[in-house]
Design an enzyme around this catalytic site. Structure first.
Site, PDB file in Angstrom:
ATOM      1  N   GLY A  46      21.339  -8.705  23.257  1.00 23.77           N
ATOM      2  CA  GLY A  46      22.677  -8.179  23.553  1.00 23.77           C
ATOM      3  C   GLY A  46      23.431  -7.969  22.256  1.00 23.77           C
ATOM      4  O   GLY A  46      23.075  -8.548  21.226  1.00 23.77           O
ATOM      5  N   GLN A  51      30.413  -6.937  16.500  1.00 26.20           N
ATOM      6  CA  GLN A  51      29.361  -7.474  15.624  1.00 26.20           C
ATOM      7  C   GLN A  51      28.902  -6.452  14.583  1.00 26.20           C
ATOM      8  O   GLN A  51      28.294  -6.815  13.587  1.00 26.20           O
ATOM      9  CB  GLN A  51      28.162  -7.978  16.445  1.00 26.20           C
ATOM     10  CG  GLN A  51      28.509  -9.202  17.298  1.00 26.20           C
ATOM     11  CD  GLN A  51      27.325  -9.697  18.090  1.00 26.20           C
ATOM     12  OE1 GLN A  51      27.049  -9.200  19.181  1.00 26.20           O
ATOM     13  NE2 GLN A  51      26.598 -10.670  17.570  1.00 26.20           N
ATOM     14  N   CYS A  94      22.881 -16.369  18.514  1.00 20.69           N
ATOM     15  CA  CYS A  94      23.753 -15.225  18.300  1.00 20.69           C
ATOM     16  C   CYS A  94      23.364 -14.548  16.992  1.00 20.69           C
ATOM     17  O   CYS A  94      23.139 -15.228  15.992  1.00 20.69           O
ATOM     18  CB  CYS A  94      25.217 -15.685  18.235  1.00 20.69           C
ATOM     19  SG  CYS A  94      26.388 -14.338  17.996  1.00 20.69           S
ATOM     20  N   LEU A  95      23.283 -13.231  17.014  1.00 19.21           N
ATOM     21  CA  LEU A  95      22.912 -12.498  15.803  1.00 19.21           C
ATOM     22  C   LEU A  95      23.963 -12.674  14.707  1.00 19.21           C
ATOM     23  O   LEU A  95      23.668 -12.458  13.536  1.00 19.21           O
ATOM     24  CB  LEU A  95      22.712 -11.009  16.121  1.00 19.21           C
ATOM     25  CG  LEU A  95      21.541 -10.720  17.077  1.00 19.21           C
ATOM     26  CD1 LEU A  95      21.516  -9.250  17.466  1.00 19.21           C
ATOM     27  CD2 LEU A  95      20.211 -11.137  16.461  1.00 19.21           C
ATOM     28  N   HIS A 136      28.403 -14.370  27.164  1.00 16.09           N
ATOM     29  CA  HIS A 136      28.320 -14.519  25.704  1.00 16.09           C
ATOM     30  C   HIS A 136      28.922 -13.273  25.036  1.00 16.09           C
ATOM     31  O   HIS A 136      29.716 -13.379  24.091  1.00 16.09           O
ATOM     32  CB  HIS A 136      26.843 -14.714  25.315  1.00 16.09           C
ATOM     33  CG  HIS A 136      26.554 -14.714  23.845  1.00 16.09           C
ATOM     34  ND1 HIS A 136      26.068 -15.812  23.171  1.00 16.09           N
ATOM     35  CD2 HIS A 136      26.658 -13.737  22.902  1.00 16.09           C
ATOM     36  CE1 HIS A 136      25.904 -15.514  21.889  1.00 16.09           C
ATOM     37  NE2 HIS A 136      26.250 -14.256  21.700  1.00 16.09           N
ATOM     38  N   GLU A 137      28.565 -12.092  25.546  1.00 18.68           N
ATOM     39  CA  GLU A 137      29.070 -10.833  24.959  1.00 18.68           C
ATOM     40  C   GLU A 137      30.566 -10.655  25.228  1.00 18.68           C
ATOM     41  O   GLU A 137      31.312 -10.194  24.359  1.00 18.68           O
ATOM     42  CB  GLU A 137      28.296  -9.633  25.503  1.00 18.68           C
ATOM     43  CG  GLU A 137      26.785  -9.653  25.302  1.00 18.68           C
ATOM     44  CD  GLU A 137      26.351  -9.947  23.881  1.00 18.68           C
ATOM     45  OE1 GLU A 137      27.142  -9.745  22.948  1.00 18.68           O
ATOM     46  OE2 GLU A 137      25.217 -10.423  23.707  1.00 18.68           O
ATOM     47  N   HIS A 140      32.630 -12.347  22.749  1.00 14.13           N
ATOM     48  CA  HIS A 140      32.766 -11.588  21.493  1.00 14.13           C
ATOM     49  C   HIS A 140      33.964 -10.635  21.563  1.00 14.13           C
ATOM     50  O   HIS A 140      34.674 -10.446  20.575  1.00 14.13           O
ATOM     51  CB  HIS A 140      31.509 -10.754  21.210  1.00 14.13           C
ATOM     52  CG  HIS A 140      30.385 -11.506  20.558  1.00 14.13           C
ATOM     53  ND1 HIS A 140      30.497 -12.115  19.326  1.00 14.13           N
ATOM     54  CD2 HIS A 140      29.105 -11.725  20.950  1.00 14.13           C
ATOM     55  CE1 HIS A 140      29.344 -12.684  18.996  1.00 14.13           C
ATOM     56  NE2 HIS A 140      28.478 -12.463  19.970  1.00 14.13           N
TER      57      HIS A 140
HETATM   58  O1  GNR Z   1      19.878 -12.118  21.068  1.00 14.05           O
HETATM   59  C1  GNR Z   1      20.599 -12.929  21.644  1.00 14.05           C
HETATM   60  N1  GNR Z   1      20.047 -13.908  22.396  1.00 14.05           N
HETATM   61  C2  GNR Z   1      20.784 -14.734  23.219  1.00 14.05           C
HETATM   62  C3  GNR Z   1      20.155 -15.871  23.706  1.00 14.05           C
HETATM   63  C4  GNR Z   1      20.833 -16.727  24.548  1.00 14.05           C
HETATM   64  C5  GNR Z   1      22.131 -16.461  24.907  1.00 14.05           C
HETATM   65  C6  GNR Z   1      22.781 -15.343  24.408  1.00 14.05           C
HETATM   66  C7  GNR Z   1      22.106 -14.484  23.565  1.00 14.05           C
HETATM   67  S1  GNR Z   1      22.900 -13.058  22.970  1.00 14.05           S
HETATM   68  C8  GNR Z   1      22.066 -12.866  21.444  1.00 14.05           C
HETATM   69  C9  GNR Z   1      22.499 -11.596  20.747  1.00 14.05           C
HETATM   70  C10 GNR Z   1      23.960 -11.701  20.381  1.00 14.05           C
HETATM   71  O2  GNR Z   1      24.384 -12.329  19.452  1.00 14.05           O
HETATM   72  N2  GNR Z   1      24.808 -11.088  21.159  1.00 14.05           N
HETATM   73  O3  GNR Z   1      26.132 -11.165  20.928  1.00 14.05           O
HETATM   74 NI    NI Z   2      26.412 -13.075  19.956  1.00 15.64          NI
END
Ligand code: GNR
Ligand code: NI
Length: 175
Positions: A46, A51, A94-95, A136-137, A140
């Site tokens: 995601g 980001q 998270c990236l 999670h997104e 952000h």
């Molecule tokens: O790649 C991603 N893996 C992930 C694993 C568990 C819960 C959420 C994520 S999202 C993350 C990519 C990211 O940072 N998205 O904002």
């Molecule tokens: Ni993230």
């Protein structure tokens, strides 16, 4: 399509609250294409526009990435509602916080109202990993990272780890 640089902590841009999109046009689709490329290149499932430094309420996702299949999803101006009472603990990453992983609990089911790649209004019920990822997104878009759900000690450790990684990378680049 192009791969853009993904911002990492402690970049203050990641704390910005993203603004609603007023029109799903070619320019926005081009941003979504770049976001998808950037997400795939970084092996993520995601990505939120902030980001890559763009404060717009746009999310791309592909939960099948890694299984050899491509099923990209696009969410513009997403709104979450009706969270379930049931919580799902999930090891998140998270990236923008590379190499740090920790468990976060979130509702295991949530409703999403959004505009798709063509600007068409859609409603979906997300469950399981899909529910975890969309929440999670969504965080952000509000300037919140998964590490903000952890203790201050863990959060500081995570940021230190990413800073150290960036230092090592900069040294390598200079050499
Ligand atoms: O790649 C991603 N893996 C992930 C694993 C568990 C819960 C959420 C994520 S999202 C993350 C990519 C990211 O940072 N998205 O904002
Ligand atoms: Ni993230």
């Amino acid at each position: 399509m192009a791969v853009r640089e993904i911002l990492t902590v402690p970049n203050p841009i990641l704390k910005e609250v993203s603004k609603p999109v007023d029109k799903v046009d070619e320019e926005l689709r081009s941003l979504m294409d770049d976001m998808l490329d950037s997400m795939y290149a970084a092996d993520g499932i995601g990505l939120a526009a902030i980001q890559v430094g763009v404060p717009k309420r746009v999310i791309v996702m592909d939960l099948d990435w890694g299984r050899g299949e491509r099923n990209p999803r696009y969410f513009v101006n997403p709104v979450l509602s009706d969270p379930s009472d049931n919580k799902l603990p999930y090891e998140e990453g998270c990236l923008s916080v590379p190499t740090y992983y920790d468990e976060v609990e979130r509702p295991d089911r949530v409703r999403i109202d959004y505009l798709d790649y063509d600007g068409k209004p859609k409603t979906e019920i997300a469950e399981g990993m899909f529910a975890v990822c969309i929440q999670h997104e969504m965080d952000h878009l509000e300037g919140v990272l998964f590490i903000d759900h952890l203790s201050r000690l863990k959060r500081q450790r995570a940021v230190q780890k990413v800073k150290k990684l960036a230092r090592l990378r900069d040294q390598d680049d200079a050499a």
